[in-house]
Write a protein that holds these residues in place. Structure first.
Motif: not given
Length: 318
Positions: A128-133, A150-159
């Motif tokens: 998770l930490a290594e996923l790019p923005a 919460h941990l990586r607000p720079d990621l996109s989360v999709v259903s």
């Protein structure tokens, strides 16, 4: 005169019909229950029949669970079979079970619990930490989505709906950069090797009931419940009673991001709970402990405390 199949509790020797969903994981779990019960009774596994039941949660895959009814979508048709006597018992993933069951049904118990942790399965990065923005993480769980935000607000989360195999196939096709799955399910499918990171309980606490296989019966099936006692685990039952009381106090469903985990040792139950805003921007956590006799009260009070801390509207979507 030949007897007919009824709700009779006289089931000490007759073969049983075990209801389950039809996914590979659900079938693996039903086969585990059947194998353990057959071994305990000294009969061939085939003595007991596994009956596959199609549920709305398996059929409707184009919308998030939070939009179509929540956890009951994985249980209603199976529970109907229990109530009309066409099934004797049902096997579920405990985390799929609503806190309120239909009248006449009861969670008789649970198999010994598996590892409760979540895993990341990363395609473009292993952790998770290594996923790019800007990387896209797919999940059907509001809890997992809120934790990622919460941990990586720079990621996109999709259903990201579907059974384990479906989600892994979507990942392989490049629809998302990573997805999240329960380690317990992967172990039961002999697929733990696909995990690229096992997420820590501190950073990524589990869903209530995660890792536990639940057995549901009719409340009047007293002889059947006595048969099942040989394969069920007391410590898991105490832990799940605590966790489900926490969830119930929060009105938890697939519509709210809630994590809860109880452990039992030396006559005590220790519980950790977490609630998150759906966007991951705020959290409230609690850690408490009590004698196992107070497990339900412990979970309920922890849920009430977090609900009071959060205030009205905490779970409302942005």
């Amino acid at each position: 005169m030949q007897s007919t199949r009824t709700h009779s509790t006289d089931v000490q020797t007759r073969p049983l019909r075990i209801g389950t969903r039809g996914s590979r994981l659900a079938l693996a779990q039903a086969h585990m229950v059947r194998a353990l019960l057959a071994a305990a009774e000294g009969v061939p596994e085939e003595t007991h029949e596994i009956v596959v039941v199609s549920t709305a949660g398996d059929r409707i895959l184009d919308r998030p669970l939070s939009e179509i009814g929540g956890k009951g979508l994985f249980t209603e048709e199976i529970e109907a079979g229990l109530l009309d006597g066409t099934l004797d018992l049902a096997v579920h993933s405990a985390k799929d079970m609503p806190t309120k069951l239909p009248d006449g049904l009861i969670l008789t118990g649970y198999l010994p619990r598996e590892d409760v942790r979540d895993v990341l399965v990363g395609r473009t990065a292993p952790t998770l930490a290594e996923l790019p923005a800007g990387a896209v993480v797919g999940t059907a769980s509001l809890r997992r989505g809120a934790l990622v935000r919460h941990l990586r607000p720079d990621l996109s989360v999709v259903s990201f709906r579907g059974n384990v195999q479906t989600r892994l196939a979507k990942l392989e096709r490049g629809e998302v950069d990573a997805t999240l799955l329960a380690l317990a399910g992967l172990k039961r499918l002999d697929a733990a090797h696909v995990a690229t990171e096992i997420l820590s309980l501190d950073d990524f606490p589990p869903a209530v009931g995660q890792g536990a296989i639940a057995v549901e019966t009719r409340t009047d099936a007293t002889a059947l419940r006595a048969r099942l006692a040989a394969i069920l685990d007391d410590n898991t039952a105490v832990a799940l009673a605590c966790e489900r009381a926490f969830l119930d106090a929060l009105d938890g469903s697939c519509r709210t991001p809630i994590a809860g985990h109880a452990t039992v040792a030396d006559g005590q139950v220790a519980f950790s709970g977490l609630i998150l805003r759906p966007d991951g921007s705020a959290t409230h956590a609690i850690r408490v402990e009590a004698p196992i006799a107070d497990a339900v009260a412990l979970g309920a009070s922890a849920g009430a405390e977090l609900k009071a801390r959060a205030g009205a509207g905490f779970f409302d979507p942005d």
